[in-house]
Design a protein around this motif. Structure first.
Motif, short mmCIF file in Angstrom:
data_model
loop_
_atom_site.label_atom_id
_atom_site.label_comp_id
_atom_site.label_asym_id
_atom_site.label_seq_id
_atom_site.Cartn_x
_atom_site.Cartn_y
_atom_site.Cartn_z
N MET A 110 18.61 -7.44 -38.08
CA MET A 110 19.23 -7.18 -36.78
C MET A 110 18.57 -8.08 -35.72
O MET A 110 17.37 -8.04 -35.55
N ASN A 111 19.39 -8.90 -35.03
CA ASN A 111 18.83 -9.79 -34.02
C ASN A 111 18.73 -9.07 -32.68
O ASN A 111 19.09 -7.91 -32.54
N GLN A 112 18.24 -9.81 -31.66
CA GLN A 112 18.00 -9.19 -30.36
C GLN A 112 19.30 -8.70 -29.71
O GLN A 112 19.33 -7.65 -29.09
N LYS A 113 20.37 -9.48 -29.85
CA LYS A 113 21.64 -9.09 -29.25
C LYS A 113 22.16 -7.80 -29.87
O LYS A 113 22.59 -6.88 -29.16
N GLU A 114 22.11 -7.73 -31.20
CA GLU A 114 22.58 -6.52 -31.89
C GLU A 114 21.72 -5.32 -31.51
O GLU A 114 22.23 -4.21 -31.34
N TYR A 115 20.42 -5.54 -31.39
CA TYR A 115 19.51 -4.45 -31.05
C TYR A 115 19.76 -3.97 -29.62
O TYR A 115 19.68 -2.77 -29.33
N SER A 116 20.08 -4.89 -28.72
CA SER A 116 20.38 -4.52 -27.33
C SER A 116 21.62 -3.64 -27.27
O SER A 116 21.66 -2.64 -26.54
N VAL A 117 22.65 -4.02 -28.04
CA VAL A 117 23.87 -3.22 -28.08
C VAL A 117 23.58 -1.83 -28.64
O VAL A 117 24.11 -0.82 -28.16
N LYS A 118 22.72 -1.78 -29.65
CA LYS A 118 22.36 -0.50 -30.24
C LYS A 118 21.66 0.40 -29.22
O LYS A 118 21.94 1.60 -29.13
N ILE A 119 20.75 -0.18 -28.44
CA ILE A 119 20.06 0.58 -27.40
C ILE A 119 21.07 1.15 -26.41
O ILE A 119 20.98 2.30 -25.98
N PHE A 120 22.05 0.32 -26.04
CA PHE A 120 23.06 0.74 -25.08
C PHE A 120 23.86 1.93 -25.59
O PHE A 120 24.05 2.93 -24.89
N TRP A 121 24.31 1.86 -26.84
CA TRP A 121 25.16 2.92 -27.37
C TRP A 121 24.37 4.16 -27.77
O TRP A 121 24.95 5.24 -27.94
N MET A 122 23.07 4.03 -27.93
CA MET A 122 22.25 5.20 -28.24
C MET A 122 21.90 6.00 -26.99
O MET A 122 21.44 7.14 -27.09
N ASN A 123 22.12 5.42 -25.82
CA ASN A 123 21.79 6.12 -24.58
C ASN A 123 22.80 7.23 -24.31
O ASN A 123 24.01 6.99 -24.32
#
Length: 210
Positions: A1-14
């Motif tokens: 998982m790259n930084q962009k994918e991880y950022s999206v994951k953080i967003f949707w986990m909020n």
């Protein structure tokens, strides 16, 4: 998982993201159901909902909490890769490596000095590289090479495990001294040198199998 994918994951986990989606959908559904507007207005309502959600996304990515998590992404990604690698490592290497990784995480959280953070992050990178080399060598030791070569590989594996144990003990000593820094601020330089020495030992062992 790259930084962009991880950022999206953080967003949707909020949880507030789910609240924003729910609020927009309920408001749009209620407006359309109650007023039954013509198609052109319905399109405008849907577009407004998209704009509102986009505004929430923009606000979210500007939050300090997200910025803090984003700044730690390289470390988090390396940690996940390292945990995956260690599943295939030899037991004498795996146990101290996992202990070292846990101690690194705790030390990073407890001590926020930028100078030490860089060294601690470098230690995670070095441990990851060493673990990658170890796993590759461990997979070959009983399958390839002559008996003499296999003995040499086995010796390198032992040296790698011992290096991780040494790093673990050194980091324990370092973390145990953190509480003394406020009383002895001049010790920053000395402790920084200690971290560099730990990293150097890991790098030396990595170079032996390159």
């Amino acid at each position: 998982m790259n930084q962009k994918e991880y950022s999206v994951k953080i967003f949707w986990m909020n949880p507030f993201t789910y609240l924003a989606v729910f609020t927009v959908l309920v408001c749009e559904w209620g407006f359309i159901t109650w007023f039954q507007p013509p198609f052109s207005i319905m399109v405008g309502v849907l577009a407004t909902g998209i704009i509102v959600f986009a505004a929430w996304a923009l606000i979210f990515f500007k939050f300090g909490s997200f910025q803090q998590r984003y700044s730690s992404l390289p470390y988090e990604l390396e940690r996940k890769e390292l945990e995956t690698l260690l599943k295939s490592a030899a037991a004498p290497f795996k146990k101290p490596a996992l202990d070292l990784l846990d101690l690194l995480s705790n030390t990073r959280q407890e001590f926020q000095s930028q100078i030490f953070q860089q060294e601690l992050d470098s230690m995670v990178s070095n441990l990851r590289d060493l673990s990658r080399n170890h796993v590759q060598l461990f997979s070959r030791v009983h399958q390839f090479g002559t008996e003499a070569q296999q003995k040499k590989m086995a010796l390198i594996l032992q040296q790698q495990a011992q290096s991780v144990k040494n790093s673990l003990e050194a980091l324990r000593s370092f973390s145990g001294s953190l509480t003394l820094l406020d009383a002895h601020p001049d010790d920053h330089t000395k402790m920084g040198s200690n971290l560099k020495a730990i990293n150097q030992e890991l790098q030396n062992v990595i170079q032996e199998v390159l």
